[in-house]
Design a protein around this motif. Sequence first.
Motif, PDB file in Angstrom:
ATOM      1  N   ALA A 221       0.846  -1.203   0.000  1.00 16.72           N
ATOM      2  CA  ALA A 221       0.000   0.000   0.000  1.00 16.72           C
ATOM      3  C   ALA A 221       0.880   1.252   0.000  1.00 16.72           C
ATOM      4  N   GLN A 224       2.125   2.291  -3.431  1.00 10.88           N
ATOM      5  CA  GLN A 224       1.170   3.073  -4.223  1.00 10.88           C
ATOM      6  C   GLN A 224       1.310   4.561  -3.914  1.00 10.88           C
ATOM      7  N   ALA A 225       1.483   4.868  -2.632  1.00  9.56           N
ATOM      8  CA  ALA A 225       1.642   6.274  -2.242  1.00  9.56           C
ATOM      9  C   ALA A 225       2.925   6.845  -2.843  1.00  9.56           C
ATOM     10  N   PRO A 352      -0.087   8.755   3.832  1.00  8.87           N
ATOM     11  CA  PRO A 352      -1.122   7.728   3.643  1.00  8.87           C
ATOM     12  C   PRO A 352      -1.375   6.885   4.886  1.00  8.87           C
ATOM     13  N   SER A 353      -1.036   7.355   6.075  1.00  7.32           N
ATOM     14  CA  SER A 353      -0.918   6.479   7.243  1.00  7.32           C
ATOM     15  C   SER A 353      -2.070   5.496   7.418  1.00  7.32           C
ATOM     16  N   TYR A 354      -3.305   5.985   7.521  1.00  2.76           N
ATOM     17  CA  TYR A 354      -4.403   5.069   7.808  1.00  2.76           C
ATOM     18  C   TYR A 354      -4.731   4.182   6.612  1.00  2.76           C
ATOM     19  N   ILE A 355      -4.385   4.654   5.411  1.00  2.72           N
ATOM     20  CA  ILE A 355      -4.639   3.832   4.222  1.00  2.72           C
ATOM     21  C   ILE A 355      -3.691   2.636   4.213  1.00  2.72           C
ATOM     22  N   VAL A 356      -2.498   2.828   4.766  1.00  2.00           N
ATOM     23  CA  VAL A 356      -1.529   1.738   4.806  1.00  2.00           C
ATOM     24  C   VAL A 356      -1.905   0.707   5.867  1.00  2.00           C
ATOM     25  N   SER A 358      -4.970   0.174   7.456  1.00  2.00           N
ATOM     26  CA  SER A 358      -6.313  -0.403   7.602  1.00  2.00           C
ATOM     27  C   SER A 358      -6.811  -1.148   6.374  1.00  2.00           C
ATOM     28  N   VAL A 359      -5.915  -1.394   5.405  1.00  2.00           N
ATOM     29  CA  VAL A 359      -6.337  -2.170   4.227  1.00  2.00           C
ATOM     30  C   VAL A 359      -6.434  -3.656   4.582  1.00  2.00           C
TER      31      VAL A 359
END
Length: 432
Positions: A221, A224-225, A352-356, A358-359
């Motif tokens: 993830a 992607q960022a 992107p902290s929470y995107i990394v 919580s996926v």
Amino acid sequence: MDTHIQSLGPCLFPTPLHHIGSVEAPFKDDEDRILFRHETSTSQLEEEEESSPVSFEVAGPRERLYFDPSRTTVGIVTCGGLCPGLNDIIRGIVNQCHNQYGINKVYGFRYGYEGMVQRYGHTPFVLRPASVAQAHHFGGTFLGSSRGQQDVGDMVDTLEDMGVDILFVIGGDGSLRGASQITKEIERRGLKKAVVGIPKTIDNDIMFLDKSFGFETAFAAAVQAVTCAYVESTGAVNGVGLVKLMGRDSGFIACYAALAGSNVDFVLIPEVPFDLEGPRGFLEALRYRLVRRGSVVVVVAEGAGQELMGGGMGVDASGNPRYGDVGLFLKDRINGFFKERRMEVNVKYIDPSYIVRSVPANAQDNVYCSRLAQSAVHAAVAGKTGMLVGRWHGSFVHLPLDMVTHGRRKVDPKKELWHSVLESTGQPPNLR
Ligand code: ATP
Ligand code: MG
């Protein structure tokens, strides 16, 4: 190094696992070991011939069990920050207990250690295979999590009141320290309850583990960022794509994300201090690269450069130090530096902290989590306690809780990984 695993007592019950289909279960016994060190030298080998080398107990099903599965109750708790794969582990434990061992009473404590303290009033979930069938398709933990210290006596009271024989703790260093205290309190009360940890760390920073679950998903993830940052940087005059990634004390995610993409110009991690100012500092190196290439990508781990910000941000509910936002700090300092030099710069900052974290776990982590969960259940029903399951040199092993929580795994600036990063980015090895 004491790698001995505590046991509740002799294993008197035959396992129900003798055959899975027509295949005999691959039983292990405590004599099966994995060596701690696989790299060696001839002189070391000669030395070790006199003493026995350090080794870990191999995980896997045992032929005889300490607990009678038909009369065993299991509890599961998830604590600390989110990490891909938590739901996979819960699901794996529930399925293994019900489907393989015939353990029908499995409870899920809600909101971390809080859920094990009755006055909070979080009623535990009753978990069955049907209730966890879809869990792995979602990130996070459907049990919920929390930070904050709880009284170990209250938690063991709850285990006694509910008749929980086996507690699985899925959590990071703090949670595992908590698990170790619970084990000691159980022992002090003369109870026969197993505590088995499944180590969680998105930063891949737990000692004696090949890798931690969720790490591969997390850095995928993160990649992607980084890719987006590259695209942004090339779309503007003197574009600087700046990405802050997780990594409070260890910069593994930053290193892997940079290596995966190889469009990264600078990686800043907590293990390698850097200066901002001065002829060899980061800002001057950034300017040099920007002039030559027209755009730059910087990946910074959240724990990097904390000393440059002055520190002193206090602690969170669990007592972990709070960190300043190094991403915003760098963005400001980069803008200021180029403004002074009247040079146009376009900083695109991505956090992107929470995107990394919580996926949902990817397929590789799905597999890894299932196998960790299976190993944890095999160990617990055999009466092993005060331990966690992990993977070492590709094999699943049992590790004493106390051994693992002594320190943190870090990127070693003298070793191959950091060298690969330097080769890939071409950044100066010393930014000071
Ligand atoms: P992460 O830091 O990866 O998010 P963690 O498990 O380290 O995960 P923490 O918030 O530090 O997360 O701790 C989780 C739980 O463990 C909290 O309830 C906390 O009170 C408890 N805990 C933390 N440190 C200790 C300790 N030294 N002894 C007992 N319990 C602890
Ligand atoms: Mg922690």
